[in-house]
Design a protein around this motif. Structure first.
Motif, mmCIF file in Angstrom:
data_model
loop_
_atom_site.group_PDB
_atom_site.id
_atom_site.type_symbol
_atom_site.label_atom_id
_atom_site.label_comp_id
_atom_site.label_asym_id
_atom_site.label_seq_id
_atom_site.Cartn_x
_atom_site.Cartn_y
_atom_site.Cartn_z
ATOM 1 N N UNK A 15 0.713 18.646 -12.492
ATOM 2 C CA UNK A 15 0.470 19.163 -11.334
ATOM 3 C C UNK A 15 0.111 18.334 -10.000
ATOM 4 N N UNK A 16 0.161 17.111 -10.315
ATOM 5 C CA UNK A 16 -0.093 16.093 -9.299
ATOM 6 C C UNK A 16 0.970 14.951 -9.513
ATOM 7 N N UNK A 17 0.646 13.823 -8.621
ATOM 8 C CA UNK A 17 1.479 12.798 -8.586
ATOM 9 C C UNK A 17 0.605 11.615 -9.374
ATOM 10 N N UNK A 18 1.435 11.255 -10.392
ATOM 11 C CA UNK A 18 0.822 10.294 -11.215
ATOM 12 C C UNK A 18 0.628 9.105 -10.616
ATOM 13 N N UNK A 19 -0.257 8.142 -10.541
ATOM 14 C CA UNK A 19 -0.382 6.926 -9.581
ATOM 15 C C UNK A 19 0.416 5.658 -10.591
ATOM 16 N N UNK A 20 0.252 5.952 -11.903
ATOM 17 C CA UNK A 20 1.158 5.126 -12.871
ATOM 18 C C UNK A 20 2.547 5.051 -12.376
ATOM 19 N N UNK A 21 3.190 6.434 -12.191
ATOM 20 C CA UNK A 21 4.458 6.573 -11.783
ATOM 21 C C UNK A 21 4.684 5.955 -10.458
ATOM 22 N N UNK A 57 0.890 -1.261 -0.091
ATOM 23 C CA UNK A 57 0.212 -0.267 -0.121
ATOM 24 C C UNK A 57 0.908 1.337 -0.005
ATOM 25 N N UNK A 58 0.601 2.119 -1.033
ATOM 26 C CA UNK A 58 1.335 3.569 -0.877
ATOM 27 C C UNK A 58 0.479 4.742 -1.006
ATOM 28 N N UNK A 59 0.546 5.575 -0.281
ATOM 29 C CA UNK A 59 -0.291 6.689 -0.094
ATOM 30 C C UNK A 59 0.727 7.989 0.012
ATOM 31 N N UNK A 60 0.358 8.956 -0.696
ATOM 32 C CA UNK A 60 1.294 10.184 -0.721
ATOM 33 C C UNK A 60 0.209 11.360 -0.552
ATOM 34 N N UNK A 61 0.585 12.438 -0.169
ATOM 35 C CA UNK A 61 -0.021 13.738 0.063
ATOM 36 C C UNK A 61 0.834 14.996 -0.513
ATOM 37 N N UNK A 109 12.415 7.214 -3.140
ATOM 38 C CA UNK A 109 12.282 7.584 -4.453
ATOM 39 C C UNK A 109 11.082 8.369 -4.993
ATOM 40 N N UNK A 110 9.986 7.883 -4.210
ATOM 41 C CA UNK A 110 8.944 8.703 -4.490
ATOM 42 C C UNK A 110 8.989 10.195 -4.280
ATOM 43 N N UNK A 111 9.877 10.819 -3.189
ATOM 44 C CA UNK A 111 9.965 12.044 -2.994
ATOM 45 C C UNK A 111 10.991 12.684 -3.992
ATOM 46 N N UNK A 112 11.964 11.657 -4.287
ATOM 47 C CA UNK A 112 12.882 12.247 -5.298
ATOM 48 C C UNK A 112 12.068 12.547 -6.953
#
Length: 116
Positions: free
Chosen positions: A47-53, A31-35, A79-82
Motif C-alpha cells: 500500500x505504499x512505495x517501496x524505497x528499495x524499488x 535525490x528522489x521524492x514521491x508523494x 518509470x516511477x509513475x508507471x
C-alpha cells in the motif's frame, strides 16, 4: 499526503555530451521524492512505495548513458509513475559533480517536479 524519498544517492555514471564523459564518467548525486495519498496508517508494503524499488529504478536508469541529464530525470520520473500508479507527485534532482567546464564548479543540477 505521504512522502517517500531517497536523498544523496551516489552513482559513478557516464552521462554527458562530450566523448570523454562517456569514457571516464563522473560522480552524480540523485535525490528522489514521491508523494502518495496518506490519510490512514499504512501497515502493508503493498500500500505504499517501496524505497528499495525507487533505488532499483534509479540504478537501472543511471546505468544507461544519456547525453543530457534532462533525459535521465524524465525517464526516472516516468518509470516511477508507471511502477507505482498511486504517486501523485514526484521530484527528481540530479547533480553532476565537477562538470568538465574549465572552471571550479561544485556541480551542475537538473531537477524535475511533476504533479499527476
Amino acid at each position: 499526503m505521504l512522502t517517500i524519498a531517497l536523498e544523496k544517492i551516489s552513482f559513478h555514471a557516464f552521462h554527458g555530451l562530450f566523448p570523454e564523459e562517456t569514457i571516464i564518467g563522473n560522480e552524480f548525486i540523485l535525490d528522489i521524492s514521491v508523494r502518495i495519498p496518506g490519510t490512514v496508517p499504512i501497515d502493508d508494503l503493498a500500500n505504499t512505495v517501496n524505497y528499495q524499488g525507487i533505488y532499483e529504478i534509479a540504478r537501472e536508469i543511471m546505468a544507461v548513458p544519456k547525453p543530457l541529464l534532462e533525459e535521465v530525470v524524465f525517464q526516472i520520473s516516468d518509470t516511477l509513475k508507471l511502477r507505482y500508479p498511486a504517486i501523485t507527485h514526484s521530484a527528481v534532482t540530479l547533480r553532476k559533480m565537477n562538470p568538465p567546464m574549465g572552471a571550479s564548479i561544485r556541480n551542475s543540477l537538473v531537477a524535475l517536479e511533476k504533479d499527476y
